[in-house]
Design a protein around this motif. Structure first.
Motif, PDB file in Angstrom:
ATOM      1  N   TYR A   8       9.769   3.972  15.834  1.00  9.12           N
ATOM      2  CA  TYR A   8      10.343   4.154  14.500  1.00  9.12           C
ATOM      3  C   TYR A   8      10.074   2.913  13.656  1.00  9.12           C
ATOM      4  O   TYR A   8       9.618   3.003  12.519  1.00  9.12           O
ATOM      5  N   GLY A   9      10.334   1.740  14.233  1.00 12.46           N
ATOM      6  CA  GLY A   9      10.096   0.481  13.518  1.00 12.46           C
ATOM      7  C   GLY A   9       8.626   0.262  13.214  1.00 12.46           C
ATOM      8  O   GLY A   9       8.270  -0.180  12.110  1.00 12.46           O
ATOM      9  N   GLU A  10       7.759   0.556  14.175  1.00  9.49           N
ATOM     10  CA  GLU A  10       6.312   0.404  13.959  1.00  9.49           C
ATOM     11  C   GLU A  10       5.817   1.339  12.859  1.00  9.49           C
ATOM     12  O   GLU A  10       4.984   0.942  12.036  1.00  9.49           O
ATOM     13  N   ASP A  11       6.341   2.562  12.844  1.00  7.64           N
ATOM     14  CA  ASP A  11       5.943   3.508  11.802  1.00  7.64           C
ATOM     15  C   ASP A  11       6.320   2.996  10.423  1.00  7.64           C
ATOM     16  O   ASP A  11       5.541   3.102   9.474  1.00  7.64           O
ATOM     17  N   ARG A  12       7.520   2.427  10.296  1.00  2.35           N
ATOM     18  CA  ARG A  12       7.956   1.907   8.993  1.00  2.35           C
ATOM     19  C   ARG A  12       7.120   0.695   8.594  1.00  2.35           C
ATOM     20  O   ARG A  12       6.788   0.517   7.427  1.00  2.35           O
ATOM     21  N   ALA A  13       6.738  -0.134   9.551  1.00  6.24           N
ATOM     22  CA  ALA A  13       5.874  -1.283   9.256  1.00  6.24           C
ATOM     23  C   ALA A  13       4.494  -0.805   8.786  1.00  6.24           C
ATOM     24  O   ALA A  13       3.912  -1.377   7.854  1.00  6.24           O
ATOM     25  N   ARG A  14       3.981   0.240   9.414  1.00  9.39           N
ATOM     26  CA  ARG A  14       2.694   0.819   9.007  1.00  9.39           C
ATOM     27  C   ARG A  14       2.781   1.349   7.570  1.00  9.39           C
ATOM     28  O   ARG A  14       1.895   1.103   6.754  1.00  9.39           O
ATOM     29  N   ASP A  15       3.868   2.077   7.286  1.00  9.48           N
ATOM     30  CA  ASP A  15       4.049   2.629   5.934  1.00  9.48           C
ATOM     31  C   ASP A  15       4.117   1.519   4.893  1.00  9.48           C
ATOM     32  O   ASP A  15       3.503   1.617   3.827  1.00  9.48           O
ATOM     33  N   LEU A  16       4.876   0.473   5.194  1.00 10.77           N
ATOM     34  CA  LEU A  16       5.019  -0.647   4.259  1.00 10.77           C
ATOM     35  C   LEU A  16       3.670  -1.316   4.029  1.00 10.77           C
ATOM     36  O   LEU A  16       3.308  -1.633   2.889  1.00 10.77           O
ATOM     37  N   TYR A  17       2.919  -1.531   5.101  1.00 12.02           N
ATOM     38  CA  TYR A  17       1.592  -2.154   4.967  1.00 12.02           C
ATOM     39  C   TYR A  17       0.693  -1.305   4.065  1.00 12.02           C
ATOM     40  O   TYR A  17       0.078  -1.813   3.130  1.00 12.02           O
ATOM     41  N   LEU A  18       0.585   0.001   4.358  1.00 12.67           N
ATOM     42  CA  LEU A  18      -0.278   0.861   3.553  1.00 12.67           C
ATOM     43  C   LEU A  18       0.184   0.918   2.097  1.00 12.67           C
ATOM     44  O   LEU A  18      -0.637   0.858   1.174  1.00 12.67           O
ATOM     45  N   THR A  19       1.484   1.011   1.883  1.00 14.66           N
ATOM     46  CA  THR A  19       2.016   1.053   0.519  1.00 14.66           C
ATOM     47  C   THR A  19       1.704  -0.248  -0.214  1.00 14.66           C
ATOM     48  O   THR A  19       1.338  -0.243  -1.389  1.00 14.66           O
ATOM     49  N   SER A  20       1.803  -1.375   0.489  1.00 13.89           N
ATOM     50  CA  SER A  20       1.500  -2.669  -0.139  1.00 13.89           C
ATOM     51  C   SER A  20       0.030  -2.769  -0.532  1.00 13.89           C
ATOM     52  O   SER A  20      -0.333  -3.541  -1.406  1.00 13.89           O
ATOM     53  N   ARG A  21      -0.823  -1.980   0.107  1.00 16.08           N
ATOM     54  CA  ARG A  21      -2.257  -1.967  -0.203  1.00 16.08           C
ATOM     55  C   ARG A  21      -2.606  -0.866  -1.204  1.00 16.08           C
ATOM     56  O   ARG A  21      -3.776  -0.598  -1.453  1.00 16.08           O
ATOM     57  N   GLY A  22      -1.596  -0.191  -1.748  1.00 14.58           N
ATOM     58  CA  GLY A  22      -1.817   0.782  -2.802  1.00 14.58           C
ATOM     59  C   GLY A  22      -1.989   2.216  -2.362  1.00 14.58           C
ATOM     60  O   GLY A  22      -2.331   3.082  -3.175  1.00 14.58           O
ATOM     61  N   TYR A  23      -1.754   2.514  -1.093  1.00 12.44           N
ATOM     62  CA  TYR A  23      -1.863   3.892  -0.606  1.00 12.44           C
ATOM     63  C   TYR A  23      -0.545   4.618  -0.808  1.00 12.44           C
ATOM     64  O   TYR A  23       0.519   4.006  -0.812  1.00 12.44           O
ATOM     65  N   ARG A  24      -0.627   5.938  -0.950  1.00 10.66           N
ATOM     66  CA  ARG A  24       0.561   6.787  -0.917  1.00 10.66           C
ATOM     67  C   ARG A  24       0.680   7.279   0.517  1.00 10.66           C
ATOM     68  O   ARG A  24      -0.313   7.699   1.105  1.00 10.66           O
ATOM     69  N   VAL A  25       1.878   7.245   1.071  1.00 14.46           N
ATOM     70  CA  VAL A  25       2.066   7.617   2.475  1.00 14.46           C
ATOM     71  C   VAL A  25       3.050   8.775   2.565  1.00 14.46           C
ATOM     72  O   VAL A  25       4.126   8.738   1.960  1.00 14.46           O
ATOM     73  N   THR A  26       2.667   9.786   3.324  1.00 14.81           N
ATOM     74  CA  THR A  26       3.550  10.916   3.606  1.00 14.81           C
ATOM     75  C   THR A  26       3.594  11.100   5.113  1.00 14.81           C
ATOM     76  O   THR A  26       2.555  11.127   5.765  1.00 14.81           O
ATOM     77  N   ARG A  27       4.792  11.233   5.640  1.00 13.71           N
ATOM     78  CA  ARG A  27       4.972  11.520   7.065  1.00 13.71           C
ATOM     79  C   ARG A  27       5.401  12.974   7.192  1.00 13.71           C
ATOM     80  O   ARG A  27       6.355  13.402   6.557  1.00 13.71           O
ATOM     81  N   LEU A  28       4.688  13.715   8.025  1.00  7.93           N
ATOM     82  CA  LEU A  28       5.044  15.105   8.286  1.00  7.93           C
ATOM     83  C   LEU A  28       5.510  15.224   9.730  1.00  7.93           C
ATOM     84  O   LEU A  28       4.862  14.720  10.643  1.00  7.93           O
ATOM     85  N   SER A  29       6.604  15.910   9.916  1.00  5.82           N
ATOM     86  CA  SER A  29       7.136  16.111  11.266  1.00  5.82           C
ATOM     87  C   SER A  29       6.553  17.389  11.867  1.00  5.82           C
ATOM     88  O   SER A  29       6.042  18.268  11.153  1.00  5.82           O
ATOM     89  N   TRP A  30       6.672  17.506  13.175  1.00 10.37           N
ATOM     90  CA  TRP A  30       6.251  18.717  13.876  1.00 10.37           C
ATOM     91  C   TRP A  30       6.977  19.922  13.281  1.00 10.37           C
ATOM     92  O   TRP A  30       6.364  20.970  13.049  1.00 10.37           O
ATOM     93  N   GLU A  31       8.259  19.766  13.011  1.00  6.51           N
ATOM     94  CA  GLU A  31       9.053  20.877  12.469  1.00  6.51           C
ATOM     95  C   GLU A  31       8.522  21.322  11.106  1.00  6.51           C
ATOM     96  O   GLU A  31       8.461  22.520  10.821  1.00  6.51           O
ATOM     97  N   GLN A  32       8.155  20.357  10.255  1.00  6.36           N
ATOM     98  CA  GLN A  32       7.631  20.722   8.943  1.00  6.36           C
ATOM     99  C   GLN A  32       6.330  21.509   9.050  1.00  6.36           C
ATOM    100  O   GLN A  32       6.073  22.402   8.241  1.00  6.36           O
ATOM    101  N   VAL A  33       5.516  21.193  10.039  1.00  9.20           N
ATOM    102  CA  VAL A  33       4.214  21.841  10.170  1.00  9.20           C
ATOM    103  C   VAL A  33       4.306  23.157  10.938  1.00  9.20           C
ATOM    104  O   VAL A  33       3.653  24.133  10.564  1.00  9.20           O
ATOM    105  N   PHE A  34       5.123  23.224  11.965  1.00  9.38           N
ATOM    106  CA  PHE A  34       5.136  24.431  12.785  1.00  9.38           C
ATOM    107  C   PHE A  34       6.325  25.356  12.552  1.00  9.38           C
ATOM    108  O   PHE A  34       6.226  26.548  12.819  1.00  9.38           O
TER     109      PHE A  34
END
Length: 191
Positions: A140-166
């Motif tokens: 969970y912490g690593e995922d949030r660090a990844r999101d923060l890094y990508l956002t700081s570099r100007g990317y838009r980040v969306t996380r989709l859960s298994w439930e949302q997809v299936f």
């Protein structure tokens, strides 16, 4: 919670009149062949890609299985890849590709040390999560660090859960299309 619509079972030939093996569990090639005949293409692609990623199936073996399938099934399945790390990722990527949206799987982060599941266009990172690999406190912490890094570099980040997809795929598709229609994914990452 709304479950997705049940899918109709597709019957095909040849019908097995006897079990083809001495083992109680069929061989992977038989399972994949029947899945390709019976399931929607995205669902059978999930099985093929999972087997490739886990190295239970070689690319050569996959191509041999595909060669036995009718053209209408074989043609779309020729897009299978070995780098999809989850069925959720495969499902989302196939949906985007089938609608003509530019998507690159397993794209390197700007730092070159990590990868994003899917890069849509030039700046939209989609991460496909499941509880199995993303629910413990460290992940969970690593995922949030990844999101923060990508956002700081100007990317838009969306996380989709298994439930949302299936389980809620129709609703999720509507929301993804609303985002795609804005066209922001085509812009370079904002600095």
């Amino acid at each position: 919670m709304t479950l997705g619509k049940p899918e109709a079972l597709v019957l095909h030939r040849p019908i097995l009149r006897s079990w083809p093996d001495d083992e109680p569990v069929p061989a992977l090639d038989l399972v994949l062949t029947h899945a390709a005949h019976c399931l929607p293409v995205e669902k059978s692609a999930i099985l093929f890609e999972s087997a490739l990623h886990r190295r239970l199936l070689s690319r050569h073996d996959a191509e041999q299985i595909l060669a036995t399938l009718p053209q209408r099934i074989r043609r779309p399945l020729q897009r299978i890849r070995a780098d999809a790390e989850s069925g959720t990722e495969t499902m989302v990527r196939w949906w985007l590709e089938s609608r003509g949206y530019p998507v690159r799987p397993q794209m390197a982060f700007p730092d070159g040390r990590r990868r994003m599941d899917l890069l849509v266009g030039r700046s939209w990172a989609i991460e496909c999560d499941s509880r199995e690999f993303h629910d413990d406190p460290r992940s969970y912490g690593e995922d949030r660090a990844r999101d923060l890094y990508l956002t700081s570099r100007g990317y838009r980040v969306t996380r989709l859960s298994w439930e949302q997809v299936f389980l809620h795929w129709e609703e999720t598709q509507r929301m993804l299309l609303a985002i795609l229609r804005r066209g922001e994914h085509l812009d370079p990452p904002r600095r």
